[in-house]
Motif scaffolding. Structure first.
Motif, PDB file in Angstrom:
ATOM      1  N   ALA A 111       0.872  -1.271   0.039  1.00 39.11           N
ATOM      2  CA  ALA A 111      -0.237  -0.049   0.017  1.00 39.11           C
ATOM      3  C   ALA A 111       0.792   1.130   0.053  1.00 39.11           C
ATOM      4  CB  ALA A 111      -1.053  -0.012   1.271  1.00 39.11           C
ATOM      5  N   LYS A 112       1.727   1.298   0.763  1.00 41.71           N
ATOM      6  CA  LYS A 112       2.953   2.352   0.597  1.00 41.71           C
ATOM      7  C   LYS A 112       3.756   2.588  -0.653  1.00 41.71           C
ATOM      8  CE  LYS A 112       6.790   4.321   3.330  1.00 41.71           C
ATOM      9  NZ  LYS A 112       7.818   3.982   4.286  1.00 41.71           N
ATOM     10  N   LYS A 113       3.930   1.481  -1.208  1.00 42.17           N
ATOM     11  CA  LYS A 113       4.521   1.682  -2.586  1.00 42.17           C
ATOM     12  C   LYS A 113       3.580   2.116  -3.575  1.00 42.17           C
ATOM     13  CE  LYS A 113       7.800  -2.542  -2.358  1.00 42.17           C
ATOM     14  NZ  LYS A 113       8.770  -1.831  -2.400  1.00 42.17           N
ATOM     15  N   ALA A 114       2.200   1.751  -3.321  1.00 45.73           N
ATOM     16  CA  ALA A 114       1.046   2.539  -4.305  1.00 45.73           C
ATOM     17  C   ALA A 114       1.015   3.793  -4.041  1.00 45.73           C
ATOM     18  CB  ALA A 114       0.035   1.632  -4.116  1.00 45.73           C
ATOM     19  N   GLU A 115       1.109   4.269  -2.853  1.00 49.38           N
ATOM     20  CA  GLU A 115       1.029   5.591  -2.481  1.00 49.38           C
ATOM     21  C   GLU A 115       2.225   6.550  -2.887  1.00 49.38           C
ATOM     22  OE1 GLU A 115       0.594   6.237   1.633  1.00 49.38           O
ATOM     23  OE2 GLU A 115      -1.246   5.237   1.761  1.00 49.38           O
ATOM     24  N   GLU A 116       3.384   6.111  -2.948  1.00 48.13           N
ATOM     25  CA  GLU A 116       4.636   6.592  -3.514  1.00 48.13           C
ATOM     26  C   GLU A 116       4.947   6.369  -4.949  1.00 48.13           C
ATOM     27  OE1 GLU A 116       7.362   4.977  -0.985  1.00 48.13           O
ATOM     28  OE2 GLU A 116       6.919   5.852   1.051  1.00 48.13           O
ATOM     29  N   LYS A 117       4.059   5.609  -5.644  1.00 49.71           N
ATOM     30  CA  LYS A 117       4.111   5.197  -7.070  1.00 49.71           C
ATOM     31  C   LYS A 117       5.681   5.018  -7.434  1.00 49.71           C
ATOM     32  CE  LYS A 117       0.092   7.894  -7.959  1.00 49.71           C
ATOM     33  NZ  LYS A 117      -0.510   9.193  -8.966  1.00 49.71           N
ATOM     34  N   ARG A 118       6.219   4.048  -6.740  1.00 46.71           N
ATOM     35  CA  ARG A 118       7.677   3.645  -6.794  1.00 46.71           C
ATOM     36  C   ARG A 118       7.643   2.736  -8.212  1.00 46.71           C
ATOM     37  NH1 ARG A 118       9.822   1.770  -1.042  1.00 46.71           N
ATOM     38  NH2 ARG A 118       9.275   3.466   0.076  1.00 46.71           N
ATOM     39  N   HIS A 119       6.457   2.337  -8.414  1.00 36.80           N
ATOM     40  CA  HIS A 119       6.561   1.302  -9.516  1.00 36.80           C
ATOM     41  C   HIS A 119       5.246   1.563 -10.481  1.00 36.80           C
ATOM     42  CE1 HIS A 119       9.494  -1.108  -7.289  1.00 36.80           C
ATOM     43  NE2 HIS A 119       8.677  -1.220  -6.083  1.00 36.80           N
ATOM     44  N   CYS A 120       5.335   0.800 -11.677  1.00 35.90           N
ATOM     45  CA  CYS A 120       4.309   0.917 -12.433  1.00 35.90           C
ATOM     46  C   CYS A 120       2.929   0.477 -11.904  1.00 35.90           C
ATOM     47  CB  CYS A 120       4.654   0.470 -13.737  1.00 35.90           C
ATOM     48  SG  CYS A 120       4.838  -1.326 -14.002  1.00 35.90           S
ATOM     49  N   SER A 121       1.836   0.914 -12.521  1.00 33.93           N
ATOM     50  CA  SER A 121       0.536   0.370 -12.060  1.00 33.93           C
ATOM     51  C   SER A 121       0.339  -1.149 -12.071  1.00 33.93           C
ATOM     52  CB  SER A 121      -0.645   0.942 -12.924  1.00 33.93           C
ATOM     53  OG  SER A 121      -0.619   2.432 -12.797  1.00 33.93           O
ATOM     54  N   PHE A 122       0.807  -1.784 -13.305  1.00 30.84           N
ATOM     55  CA  PHE A 122       0.500  -3.176 -13.332  1.00 30.84           C
ATOM     56  C   PHE A 122       1.222  -3.785 -12.278  1.00 30.84           C
ATOM     57  CE2 PHE A 122       2.018  -7.193 -14.956  1.00 30.84           C
ATOM     58  CZ  PHE A 122       0.959  -7.860 -15.383  1.00 30.84           C
ATOM     59  N   VAL A 123       2.450  -3.539 -11.749  1.00 31.06           N
ATOM     60  CA  VAL A 123       3.327  -4.097 -10.798  1.00 31.06           C
ATOM     61  C   VAL A 123       2.623  -3.987  -9.478  1.00 31.06           C
ATOM     62  CG1 VAL A 123       5.434  -4.252  -9.726  1.00 31.06           C
ATOM     63  CG2 VAL A 123       5.303  -4.382 -12.101  1.00 31.06           C
ATOM     64  N   LEU A 124       2.156  -2.725  -9.097  1.00 32.12           N
ATOM     65  CA  LEU A 124       1.637  -2.476  -7.969  1.00 32.12           C
ATOM     66  C   LEU A 124       0.190  -3.280  -7.677  1.00 32.12           C
ATOM     67  CD1 LEU A 124       2.030   1.445  -7.711  1.00 32.12           C
ATOM     68  CD2 LEU A 124       3.275  -0.016  -6.321  1.00 32.12           C
TER      69      LEU A 124
END
Length: 286
Positions: A111-124
């Protein structure tokens, strides 16, 4: 007037240069006239419609040049675009270390990675559904890490660093990216690596192939299209060149920008390959 002065009072060297320039001008005019005439003859002979069809067919062939090896005689979807042609055993092995963070990710960390958008949407999105089985979880994590790296690499233009994806990217993967997904170009007196339009097409095809392996040979092309920052028609052209069946899932909401999702499915028998834009032309004619 200057030319007339050179003719009357110029040195022998100046007169030779003047004659040479005049001959080149005449030659250019003749060549231009010949090219124009040849083009007109081709149009008269083949017709505009036939020429447009030829261009569309050329585009199919150009896209096909950058697809992963396709086994049209495969008896199961997994063998159409073989996993080993996307990642060799040595490359796959090298992904164990960088993908470890994905293997151990918790729902809170995802969830934190999704908020920070560290990776592409597909991966998240896929990180939310990692298998419980240790071996399957590790395999999916490695695939997602490489897919994320490919998409980030596609954003680059001129590659100036030897390891453009940073020190955490294994050397064998950096070498693969530079060798397989860049074009050599001459710039400012030196040879450099460029992520050209054709290489972006190649990256897209490999991303789609890997996503198909991750998602049991059906994947959301719209999510990948947005991650790769492509126009929809280009994404669909590449997907069709890869012989995917394109469909709209029922009951699935659109993305934030209002787009409808498009699913790509790899199934046998493979559909007949169609020229890019053929579907769009039919819709316009309606």
């Amino acid at each position: 007037q200057l030319d007339l002065c050179i003719e009357a009072f110029g040195t022998s060297k100046q007169k030779r240069a003047l004659n040479s320039r005049r001959m080149n001008t005449v030659g250019d005019d003749i060549l231009s006239s010949a090219v124009t005439k040849a083009a007109a003859n081709i149009i008269d002979t083949k017709g505009v419609t036939a020429l447009i069809q030829d261009m569309a067919q050329d585009d199919v062939q150009n896209i096909s040049m950058f697809l992963p090896p396709c086994n049209e005689d495969a008896d199961k979807p997994a063998d159409v675009y073989k996993f080993e042609d996307i990642l060799s055993p040595a490359e796959y092995e090298a992904l164990q270390a960088p993908a470890a963070a994905f293997v151990s990710v918790t729902p809170k960390e995802a969830a934190k990675k999704a908020e920070e958008k560290r990776h592409c949407s597909f991966v998240l999105e896929e990180l939310k559904f990692l298998p419980v089985d240790e071996k399957s979880r590790d395999h999916k994590a490695r695939c997602l890490w490489f897919l994320d790296t490919l998409i980030k690499f596609s954003y680059m233009k001129m590659i100036k660093k030897k390891h453009p994806m940073g020190p955490e990217c294994p050397h064998i993967i950096s070498k693969k990216l530079m060798k397989n997904f860049t074009s050599l170009t001459y710039n400012n007196g030196s040879v450099q690596n460029l992520v050209s339009a054709s290489m972006k097409t190649k990256i897209t095809a490999y991303v789609i192939a890997l996503a198909l392996h991750i998602n049991n040979f059906q994947t959301d092309l719209t999510v990948l299209q947005n991650d790769l920052r492509l126009q929809e028609h280009r994404m669909m052209d590449i997907a069709r060149a890869m012989r995917l069946k394109i469909s709209k899932p029922k009951g699935l909401p659109g993305l934030e920008n209002g787009q409808n999702h498009k699913l790509g499915t790899l199934s046998l028998p493979l559909p007949v390959q169609k020229a890019p834009g053929e579907q769009r032309k039919r819709r316009k004619m309606r």
